[in-house]
Design a protein around this motif. Structure first.
Motif, short mmCIF file in Angstrom:
data_model
loop_
_atom_site.label_atom_id
_atom_site.label_comp_id
_atom_site.label_asym_id
_atom_site.label_seq_id
_atom_site.Cartn_x
_atom_site.Cartn_y
_atom_site.Cartn_z
N MET A 33 -60.61 -62.17 14.76
CA MET A 33 -59.52 -61.21 14.85
C MET A 33 -59.84 -59.91 14.10
O MET A 33 -59.55 -58.81 14.59
N VAL A 34 -60.46 -60.03 12.93
CA VAL A 34 -60.71 -58.84 12.11
C VAL A 34 -61.93 -58.07 12.59
O VAL A 34 -61.90 -56.85 12.70
N TYR A 246 -65.65 -59.95 4.81
CA TYR A 246 -66.56 -59.32 3.84
C TYR A 246 -68.00 -59.53 4.26
O TYR A 246 -68.81 -58.59 4.28
N ALA A 247 -68.34 -60.77 4.64
CA ALA A 247 -69.70 -61.07 5.07
C ALA A 247 -70.04 -60.33 6.36
O ALA A 247 -71.17 -59.85 6.54
N GLY A 248 -69.07 -60.20 7.28
CA GLY A 248 -69.33 -59.52 8.55
C GLY A 248 -69.43 -58.02 8.41
O GLY A 248 -70.34 -57.38 8.96
N LEU A 249 -68.50 -57.41 7.65
CA LEU A 249 -68.44 -55.95 7.55
C LEU A 249 -69.45 -55.37 6.57
O LEU A 249 -69.98 -54.28 6.79
N LEU A 308 -69.82 -58.33 -6.71
CA LEU A 308 -70.83 -57.32 -7.03
C LEU A 308 -71.99 -57.30 -6.03
O LEU A 308 -72.74 -56.32 -5.99
N ALA A 309 -72.13 -58.36 -5.25
CA ALA A 309 -73.27 -58.44 -4.32
C ALA A 309 -73.24 -57.33 -3.28
O ALA A 309 -74.28 -56.78 -2.92
N GLY A 310 -72.05 -56.97 -2.80
CA GLY A 310 -71.95 -55.91 -1.79
C GLY A 310 -72.26 -54.53 -2.34
O GLY A 310 -73.17 -53.84 -1.86
N PRO A 311 -71.53 -54.08 -3.37
CA PRO A 311 -71.80 -52.75 -3.92
C PRO A 311 -73.22 -52.58 -4.44
O PRO A 311 -73.80 -51.50 -4.35
N LEU A 312 -73.80 -53.64 -5.02
CA LEU A 312 -75.16 -53.56 -5.56
C LEU A 312 -76.22 -53.82 -4.49
O LEU A 312 -77.42 -53.77 -4.79
N GLN A 313 -75.76 -54.11 -3.25
CA GLN A 313 -76.66 -54.39 -2.14
C GLN A 313 -77.67 -55.47 -2.52
O GLN A 313 -78.88 -55.34 -2.31
N ALA A 314 -77.13 -56.55 -3.10
CA ALA A 314 -77.99 -57.64 -3.55
C ALA A 314 -78.64 -58.36 -2.37
O ALA A 314 -79.72 -58.91 -2.51
N GLY A 315 -77.95 -58.36 -1.24
CA GLY A 315 -78.53 -58.96 -0.03
C GLY A 315 -78.40 -60.47 0.05
O GLY A 315 -78.63 -61.04 1.11
N ARG A 316 -78.07 -61.13 -1.04
CA ARG A 316 -77.95 -62.59 -1.05
C ARG A 316 -76.51 -62.96 -1.35
O ARG A 316 -75.97 -62.60 -2.41
N LEU A 317 -75.89 -63.68 -0.43
CA LEU A 317 -74.50 -64.05 -0.58
C LEU A 317 -74.31 -65.57 -0.60
O LEU A 317 -73.48 -66.08 -1.35
N LEU A 318 -75.08 -66.29 0.20
CA LEU A 318 -74.87 -67.72 0.37
C LEU A 318 -74.98 -68.52 -0.93
O LEU A 318 -74.17 -69.44 -1.15
N LEU A 380 -56.87 -51.29 0.16
CA LEU A 380 -58.04 -50.72 -0.50
C LEU A 380 -58.98 -50.06 0.50
O LEU A 380 -59.65 -49.06 0.17
N ARG A 381 -59.03 -50.59 1.72
CA ARG A 381 -59.90 -49.98 2.74
C ARG A 381 -59.40 -48.61 3.17
O ARG A 381 -60.16 -47.82 3.76
N LEU A 382 -58.14 -48.29 2.88
CA LEU A 382 -57.62 -46.97 3.19
C LEU A 382 -58.15 -45.90 2.25
O LEU A 382 -58.18 -44.71 2.61
N VAL A 383 -58.59 -46.30 1.06
CA VAL A 383 -59.00 -45.31 0.05
C VAL A 383 -60.43 -45.51 -0.43
O VAL A 383 -60.97 -44.64 -1.13
N LEU A 384 -61.06 -46.62 -0.09
CA LEU A 384 -62.41 -46.91 -0.57
C LEU A 384 -63.34 -47.21 0.60
O LEU A 384 -62.89 -47.68 1.65
N PRO A 385 -64.63 -46.96 0.43
CA PRO A 385 -65.60 -47.38 1.45
C PRO A 385 -65.56 -48.90 1.60
O PRO A 385 -65.23 -49.63 0.65
N VAL A 386 -65.92 -49.38 2.78
CA VAL A 386 -65.79 -50.80 3.07
C VAL A 386 -66.59 -51.66 2.10
O VAL A 386 -66.18 -52.76 1.72
N GLN A 387 -67.76 -51.18 1.65
CA GLN A 387 -68.58 -51.99 0.75
C GLN A 387 -68.00 -52.11 -0.65
O GLN A 387 -68.44 -52.95 -1.45
N LEU A 388 -66.97 -51.28 -0.97
CA LEU A 388 -66.32 -51.35 -2.28
C LEU A 388 -64.92 -51.95 -2.20
O LEU A 388 -64.37 -52.34 -3.24
#
Length: 430
Positions: A33-34, A246-249, A308-318, A380-388
């Motif tokens: 849906m999202v 979060y994982a998709g976007l 922090l994994a998204g903003p820091l672009q850690a690349g590892r989520l699992l 928050l997505r209205l005022v911040l970039p999606v990764q934040l």
């Protein structure tokens, strides 16, 4: 003749069937849906909230199964509602492109059926297990059927995640139809003829539900645990509707990858619950409130890493998702064990009413937590970039887990007493 362990595992297959369907409603369809349909996270949040609101009918279903004496018809009716509702929810997703209003209305009907079905089947199942299991075995039996629920969700998420790519609405409907059919067949096999071999009779007298709820709420241990359940389960579910988006976007996961990620998280929960069930309740190592605190603190650490994994672009989520699942499982299983112990702490003969109050608190908190997380991300997505935009929600959830850990002592410690004292003398009338 009472239920032996083979009978407990057999009835646990009903919970396996319930978990195999409900996990698709709160994970796969939420993400579709999202991400694929581009809807605000509030939409699946409200639908899943409807599902949880209808869990408030659980005390009524339990009371009805007590009055009827036989619980098998309600179990099968509930699984049938759940299965049909799941298929309708998948069909609603396919209709969105051409008939968005009809799609939304069908989704509302579908999620209402799913909520009512899970309430009817799940509550009647637990009532049957409790009534047909010797008292000293009930905590272990509750652990088994709860783990079967998680196992059903985990295996379903992994299988669907493997089959659903490349994604299409038609493929989604086919897969959900297959899962629903298998779940219904499994439930029929699990309960077929089992009540005929058990000495189950309806009780001679029944206390009115409102009177029972008022009486139990006046007990301090029951009230403290209900408040703790409400806060901690709200915290537990804050990420429920936002982790897959979060994982998709942010990380670019496909529908299959996010569904498999849900399987990793559910698998972690299963490992945490199984470990706690064996070590804490089986081997009796450590106090339950210490296990609850450990699960809360570990969950907070995992959420900080995920945020922090998204903003820091850690690349590892699992790995962080797996850690979150394991710590969530430790916390949840220790809390369930505490509920089972505290169910007898107070006026005698009121175990079902206490569990009903705590179950209602859990249901409200589950829906509210998921909805609150979804609304917060949309704002928050209205005022911040999606990764934040997702990070503040994960951080707030981590803080709430730490606060829950502080409250665990007063709410859970009562369950660690070697012998729970009854607050009312035997023979006292109400």
């Amino acid at each position: 003749m009472m239920l032996n362990w083979a009978g407990v595992f057999r009835l646990g297959l009903v919970n396996y069937a319930i978990g195999s369907i409900t996990v698709l409603m709160v994970s796969t369809l939420n993400r579709v849906m999202v991400v694929e349909l581009g809807l605000p996270a509030l939409v699946p949040g409200l639908l899943v909230g409807l599902y949880y609101i209808l869990q408030l009918t659980r005390p009524g279903w339990g009371h009805r199964s007590d009055l009827g004496g036989r619980r098998t018809p309600l179990i099968l009716t509930g699984v049938a509602l759940l299965s049909v509702g799941g298929v309708l929810a998948a069909l609603a997703v396919g209709l969105h492109g051409e008939m968005p209003v009809a799609s939304l209305l069908l989704s509302v009907v579908a999620y209402a059926m799913i909520g009512a079905g899970a309430g009817a089947a799940g509550t009647s199942l637990l009532a049957l297990v409790a009534a047909a299991t010797p008292f000293e075995r009930r905590a272990g039996a509750a652990t088994v059927v709860w783990l079967m629920l998680l196992l059903g969700g985990t295996s379903s998420a992994v299988i669907v995640g493997t089959l659903i790519d490349p994604f299409s609405p038609a493929r989604l409907v086919q897969i959900v139809l297959l899962v629903a059919t298998m779940a219904m067949a499994l439930a029929v096999v699990a309960v077929a003829g089992i009540e005929r071999r058990l000495p189950l009779t309806p009780p001679e007298t029944h206390q009115p539900l409102r009177e029972g709820l008022t009486e139990i709420w006046a007990e301090p241990p029951a009230r403290r645990l209900a408040l703790f359940v409400a806060l901690s389960i709200t915290t537990y579910f804050l990420q429920d509707l936002i982790l897959e988006p979060y994982a998709g976007l942010v990380f670019g996961f496909t529908p299959g990858e996010t569904t498999r990620m849900q399987g990793v998280q559910s698998g972690g929960v299963l490992v945490g619950m199984a470990t706690t069930g064996v070590v804490a309740t089986g081997l009796r190592m450590g106090k339950l409130h210490h296990w609850v605190v450990a699960g809360c603190v570990g969950s907070a650490a995992a959420l900080v890493a995920i945020g922090l994994a998204g903003p820091l672009q850690a690349g590892r989520l699992l790995p962080f998702v797996a850690m979150l699942g394991i710590c969530n499982g430790v916390f949840a299983m220790a809390m369930v064990a505490a509920m089972m112990r505290l169910a007898s702490a107070g006026r005698e003969g009121r175990e079902g009413t206490r569990l009903g109050i705590w179950g209602a608190a859990q249901a409200v908190a589950s829906g509210f937590g998921g909805l609150l997380g979804a609304v917060a991300v949309d704002l928050l997505r209205l005022v911040l970039p999606v990764q934040l935009a997702f990070t503040p929600v994960f951080m707030v959830e981590a803080l709430l887990f730490l606060f829950s850990a502080l409250l665990a002592g007063s709410a859970i410690a009562e369950a660690d007493k070697p012998r729970l004292q009854m607050t009312a003398a035997k023979g006292e009338t109400t």
